[in-house]
Design a protein around this motif. Structure first.
Motif, PDB file in Angstrom:
ATOM      1  N   PHE A 147      20.121  70.465 -18.230  1.00  0.00           N
ATOM      2  CA  PHE A 147      20.408  70.004 -19.590  1.00  0.00           C
ATOM      3  C   PHE A 147      21.220  68.712 -19.528  1.00  0.00           C
ATOM      4  CE2 PHE A 147      20.380  74.374 -21.981  1.00  0.00           C
ATOM      5  CZ  PHE A 147      19.148  74.662 -21.413  1.00  0.00           C
ATOM      6  N   ALA A 148      21.036  67.886 -20.539  1.00  0.00           N
ATOM      7  CA  ALA A 148      21.819  66.658 -20.632  1.00  0.00           C
ATOM      8  C   ALA A 148      22.184  66.403 -22.085  1.00  0.00           C
ATOM      9  CB  ALA A 148      21.051  65.482 -20.072  1.00  0.00           C
ATOM     10  N   ILE A 149      23.464  66.218 -22.326  1.00  0.00           N
ATOM     11  CA  ILE A 149      23.939  65.882 -23.662  1.00  0.00           C
ATOM     12  C   ILE A 149      24.154  64.379 -23.722  1.00  0.00           C
ATOM     13  CG2 ILE A 149      26.369  66.313 -23.056  1.00  0.00           C
ATOM     14  CD1 ILE A 149      26.762  67.357 -25.941  1.00  0.00           C
ATOM     15  N   SER A 150      23.725  63.775 -24.811  1.00  0.00           N
ATOM     16  CA  SER A 150      23.864  62.333 -24.963  1.00  0.00           C
ATOM     17  C   SER A 150      24.095  62.008 -26.431  1.00  0.00           C
ATOM     18  CB  SER A 150      22.618  61.612 -24.445  1.00  0.00           C
ATOM     19  OG  SER A 150      21.475  61.994 -25.196  1.00  0.00           O
ATOM     20  N   ARG A 151      24.331  60.735 -26.721  1.00  0.00           N
ATOM     21  CA  ARG A 151      24.657  60.363 -28.095  1.00  0.00           C
ATOM     22  C   ARG A 151      23.985  59.061 -28.483  1.00  0.00           C
ATOM     23  NH1 ARG A 151      30.826  58.019 -27.190  1.00  0.00           N
ATOM     24  NH2 ARG A 151      30.282  56.681 -25.425  1.00  0.00           N
ATOM     25  N   ASP A 152      23.869  58.886 -29.792  1.00  0.00           N
ATOM     26  CA  ASP A 152      23.472  57.619 -30.387  1.00  0.00           C
ATOM     27  C   ASP A 152      24.532  57.322 -31.430  1.00  0.00           C
ATOM     28  OD1 ASP A 152      22.429  55.592 -32.015  1.00  0.00           O
ATOM     29  OD2 ASP A 152      20.366  56.174 -31.559  1.00  0.00           O
ATOM     30  N   ASN A 153      25.462  56.450 -31.073  1.00  0.00           N
ATOM     31  CA  ASN A 153      26.583  56.167 -31.975  1.00  0.00           C
ATOM     32  C   ASN A 153      26.117  55.657 -33.330  1.00  0.00           C
ATOM     33  OD1 ASN A 153      28.124  56.885 -29.827  1.00  0.00           O
ATOM     34  ND2 ASN A 153      29.182  54.937 -29.616  1.00  0.00           N
ATOM     35  N   ALA A 154      25.125  54.788 -33.310  1.00  0.00           N
ATOM     36  CA  ALA A 154      24.668  54.170 -34.562  1.00  0.00           C
ATOM     37  C   ALA A 154      24.103  55.201 -35.527  1.00  0.00           C
ATOM     38  CB  ALA A 154      23.630  53.103 -34.262  1.00  0.00           C
ATOM     39  N   LYS A 155      23.563  56.266 -34.970  1.00  0.00           N
ATOM     40  CA  LYS A 155      22.947  57.301 -35.807  1.00  0.00           C
ATOM     41  C   LYS A 155      23.849  58.515 -35.991  1.00  0.00           C
ATOM     42  CE  LYS A 155      18.204  56.110 -34.495  1.00  0.00           C
ATOM     43  NZ  LYS A 155      16.929  56.611 -33.902  1.00  0.00           N
ATOM     44  N   ASN A 156      25.046  58.466 -35.407  1.00  0.00           N
ATOM     45  CA  ASN A 156      25.960  59.629 -35.453  1.00  0.00           C
ATOM     46  C   ASN A 156      25.249  60.905 -35.016  1.00  0.00           C
ATOM     47  OD1 ASN A 156      28.285  58.273 -36.384  1.00  0.00           O
ATOM     48  ND2 ASN A 156      27.515  58.329 -38.479  1.00  0.00           N
ATOM     49  N   THR A 157      24.479  60.759 -33.968  1.00  0.00           N
ATOM     50  CA  THR A 157      23.640  61.860 -33.511  1.00  0.00           C
ATOM     51  C   THR A 157      23.924  62.176 -32.045  1.00  0.00           C
ATOM     52  OG1 THR A 157      21.893  61.331 -35.087  1.00  0.00           O
ATOM     53  CG2 THR A 157      21.261  62.610 -33.154  1.00  0.00           C
ATOM     54  N   VAL A 158      23.956  63.457 -31.754  1.00  0.00           N
ATOM     55  CA  VAL A 158      24.080  63.920 -30.380  1.00  0.00           C
ATOM     56  C   VAL A 158      22.819  64.701 -30.042  1.00  0.00           C
ATOM     57  CG1 VAL A 158      25.283  66.061 -30.981  1.00  0.00           C
ATOM     58  CG2 VAL A 158      25.597  65.064 -28.716  1.00  0.00           C
ATOM     59  N   TYR A 159      22.378  64.551 -28.805  1.00  0.00           N
ATOM     60  CA  TYR A 159      21.156  65.195 -28.356  1.00  0.00           C
ATOM     61  C   TYR A 159      21.466  66.178 -27.227  1.00  0.00           C
ATOM     62  CZ  TYR A 159      19.212  61.129 -30.728  1.00  0.00           C
ATOM     63  OH  TYR A 159      18.911  60.168 -31.660  1.00  0.00           O
ATOM     64  N   LEU A 160      20.609  67.165 -27.104  1.00  0.00           N
ATOM     65  CA  LEU A 160      20.657  68.046 -25.948  1.00  0.00           C
ATOM     66  C   LEU A 160      19.243  68.102 -25.383  1.00  0.00           C
ATOM     67  CD1 LEU A 160      22.503  69.892 -24.242  1.00  0.00           C
ATOM     68  CD2 LEU A 160      21.592  71.821 -25.580  1.00  0.00           C
ATOM     69  N   GLN A 161      19.054  67.369 -24.289  1.00  0.00           N
ATOM     70  CA  GLN A 161      17.769  67.398 -23.603  1.00  0.00           C
ATOM     71  C   GLN A 161      17.778  68.584 -22.657  1.00  0.00           C
ATOM     72  OE1 GLN A 161      14.967  65.340 -23.886  1.00  0.00           O
ATOM     73  NE2 GLN A 161      14.034  66.847 -22.519  1.00  0.00           N
TER      74      GLN A 161
END
Length: 123
Positions: A67-81
């Protein structure tokens, strides 16, 4: 702060899914974004967290390397791949946000929660 999670689904073992969680409202109060999961008959457990200010990440041992957690600051979004999924990963996954540091593995440290999204992995 409101959190909207999406991306769950049904996948065979070895497959992949990506969960997303978008924050809205007073997002500048958030220091940590995290993912938790709850399998049937079990307590909710920590999966991953991300320090929003410096990008450091933290993982449950059983998901490290998959698993990998990441972010997109511009979208205020966090992902969990989630890769190489296993049947034991089947659970309802929740995103959460914490207004304080350091990043915590205890669900009671988190201030805001999104609705869960179901992940089902078949063998």
């Amino acid at each position: 702060v409101q959190l909207q999670a999406s991306g769950g689904g049904f996948v065979q073992a070895g497959g992949s899914l990506r969960l997303s969680c978008t924050a809205s409202g007073r997002t500048n109060s958030i220091y940590v974004m995290g993912w938790f999961r709850q399998a049937p008959g079990k307590e909710r457990e920590f999966v991953a967290a991300l320090n929003w200010s410096n990008g450091r990440t933290y993982y449950l041992d059983s998901v490290k390397g998959r698993f990998a957690i990441s972010r997109d600051n511009a979208k205020n979004t966090v992902y969990l791949q989630m890769n190489n999924l296993k049947p034991e990963d089947t659970a309802v996954y929740y995103c959460a946000a914490d207004r304080t540091l350091p990043p915590a593995r205890d669900e009671y440290e988190y201030d805001y929660w999104g609705k869960g999204t179901q992940v089902t992995v078949s063998s």
